[in-house]
Design an enzyme around this catalytic site. Structure first.
Site, PDB file in Angstrom:
ATOM      1  N   HIS A 132      26.814 -61.599 -51.064  1.00 22.52           N
ATOM      2  CA  HIS A 132      25.782 -61.479 -50.975  1.00 22.52           C
ATOM      3  C   HIS A 132      24.642 -62.617 -50.682  1.00 22.52           C
ATOM      4  CE1 HIS A 132      27.284 -57.805 -52.317  1.00 22.52           C
ATOM      5  NE2 HIS A 132      27.921 -58.465 -52.992  1.00 22.52           N
ATOM      6  N   ASP A 185      35.062 -56.283 -49.091  1.00 21.97           N
ATOM      7  CA  ASP A 185      34.797 -55.836 -50.191  1.00 21.97           C
ATOM      8  C   ASP A 185      34.526 -54.572 -50.631  1.00 21.97           C
ATOM      9  OD1 ASP A 185      34.177 -58.236 -52.669  1.00 21.97           O
ATOM     10  OD2 ASP A 185      32.270 -56.310 -52.482  1.00 21.97           O
ATOM     11  N   HIS A 189      31.661 -54.178 -51.369  1.00 21.07           N
ATOM     12  CA  HIS A 189      30.078 -54.279 -51.293  1.00 21.07           C
ATOM     13  C   HIS A 189      29.477 -54.732 -50.240  1.00 21.07           C
ATOM     14  CE1 HIS A 189      30.704 -53.753 -55.765  1.00 21.07           C
ATOM     15  NE2 HIS A 189      30.128 -53.252 -56.019  1.00 21.07           N
ATOM     16  N   ASP A 209      37.171 -54.568 -54.822  1.00 16.58           N
ATOM     17  CA  ASP A 209      36.680 -54.099 -55.831  1.00 16.58           C
ATOM     18  C   ASP A 209      37.149 -53.140 -54.830  1.00 16.58           C
ATOM     19  OD1 ASP A 209      35.091 -55.330 -53.765  1.00 16.58           O
ATOM     20  OD2 ASP A 209      33.414 -55.787 -55.582  1.00 16.58           O
TER      21      ASP A 209
END
Ligand code: 6XA
Ligand code: ZN
Length: 349
Positions: free
Chosen positions: A159, A195, A197, A284
């Protein structure tokens, strides 16, 4: 496969705002230690410390002033008399000014972040610089001829943008490794982000470039964090037009739909013909992850690793998210063992 690991990550253990309360962050030291224990139990290969690198190697993926901010943030914060974790509380969104770096640490925290998910603590710089160094060390190993390496990075990085922390991330370990691969002679680098996200930071770092292709499979930002990045129409800009591929997937995605998206990614990567692959490895996507919404089972992570092996590329795995602490180690090792097992039948892309 060598795993690179540093105990320095344990110096970073912060808080997050959840359910109207300040709580210990989901992104906690036990994550990395659980993965390490599983790496050892599965006898994946040697576990080695990373080599320290000069922080100038983080510049390229990040701006110089952002790296300096991170390095000095805790001392700037404690100089104001505050001793609790530093969290931003104001951001330069929309019509607020974002062209001037504030003089105070309170202002700078907001200036250099996208949310309040990345606390600065006494040990944050030690942990994040060690984490980036693991990715750099892993890349050196892969560029020296190893078929693969695993950088057990914590904190994660995807991020973090050129001048932005958020979502538990500070330095973008995968992007720093990709940038280093270019410095060391790779012509084309792929960062594949699996991931749950969207890796908005990695996308942002390479958005205007054609020498690093960013491909991401993630929860559709219509419903999923980080909400403001990760749509399919984000395809790169300028020289980077066509070198950013987002594959947003709906909530509840299980292996069949995931595998189909992975096939689309594989075709794009094959057409690009990269010299090296960096995998932003978040697990995740697991069906029991406490903060995400995909439905991959533990056995699916073996399939993921096997699929990536068929790409036939020198590959650096960089740890990102994954929060079901009891299962995270098994799922990560499943990917890595699947990769090693799958290499036997690998066809170069
Ligand atoms: C909001 C959720 C942050 C997601 C962090 C993550 N506090 N990114 O796993 O990959
Ligand atoms: Zn994640």
């Amino acid at each position: 496969m060598i795993t690179y690991y540093s105990t320095e990550h344990q110096r970073h253990h912060g808080v997050e705002l959840k359910d109207a309360a300040i709580k210990p962050s989901f992104e906690k030291p036990g994550r990395a230690d659980t993965i390490l224990a599983q790496v050892r139990q599965a006898a994946l290969g040697a576990v080695q410390p990373g080599q320290a690198h000069d922080s100038s190697l983080y510049v390229g993926a990040h701006s110089e002033r952002y790296v300096r901010f991170l390095q000095q943030a805790w001392s700037d914060w404690t100089a104001t008399g505050q001793t609790h974790d530093a969290l931003p509380l104001i951001w330069p969104v929309r019509d607020l000014r974002s062209d001037l770096e504030p003089a105070t640490i309170d202002g700078r925290l907001g200036f250099y972040s996208m949310d309040a998910g990345s606390p600065i603590t006494a040990g944050t710089w030690a942990a994040i610089s060690a984490s980036a160094d693991l990715a750099l060390t892993g890349m050196a190993t892969v560029q020296a001829g190893a078929p693969a390496a695993f950088a057990l990075c914590r904190p994660p990085g995807h991020h973090a943008g050129p001048e932005m922390m958020g979502g538990y991330c500070y330095l973008n370990n995968a992007a720093i490794a990709a940038q280093q691969a270019r410095r060391q002679g790779a012509q084309r680098v792929v960062v594949l982000d699996v991931d749950f996200h969207h890796g908005n930071g990695t996308q942002s770092i390479f958005y205007g470039r054609d020498d690093v292709l960013f491909v991401s499979l993630h929860g559709d930002p219509v419903h999923c964090y980080p909400y403001f990045s990760g749509h399919a129409d984000e395809i790169g800009a300028g020289a980077g037009l066509g070198f950013n591929l987002n594959l947003p997937l709906s909530k509840g995605t299980a292996w069949p739909a995931y595998q189909a998206a992975l096939q689309v990614a594989a075709q794009r990567v094959q057409a690009y013909a990269p010299d090296v692959l960096v995998v932003s490895l978040g697990v995740d996507t697991f069906e029991h992850d406490p903060i995400s919404h995909f439905r991959l089972a533990s056995a699916d992570f073996v399939r993921l690793g096997e699929s990536l092996a068929t790409w036939g590329l020198p590959t650096l795995f960089v740890m990102e998210g994954g929060y079901m602490v009891d299962d995270i180690g098994r799922n990560v090792v499943n990917v890595l063992q699947g990769f090693e097992g799958g290499r036997a039948g690998a066809q170069p892309v």
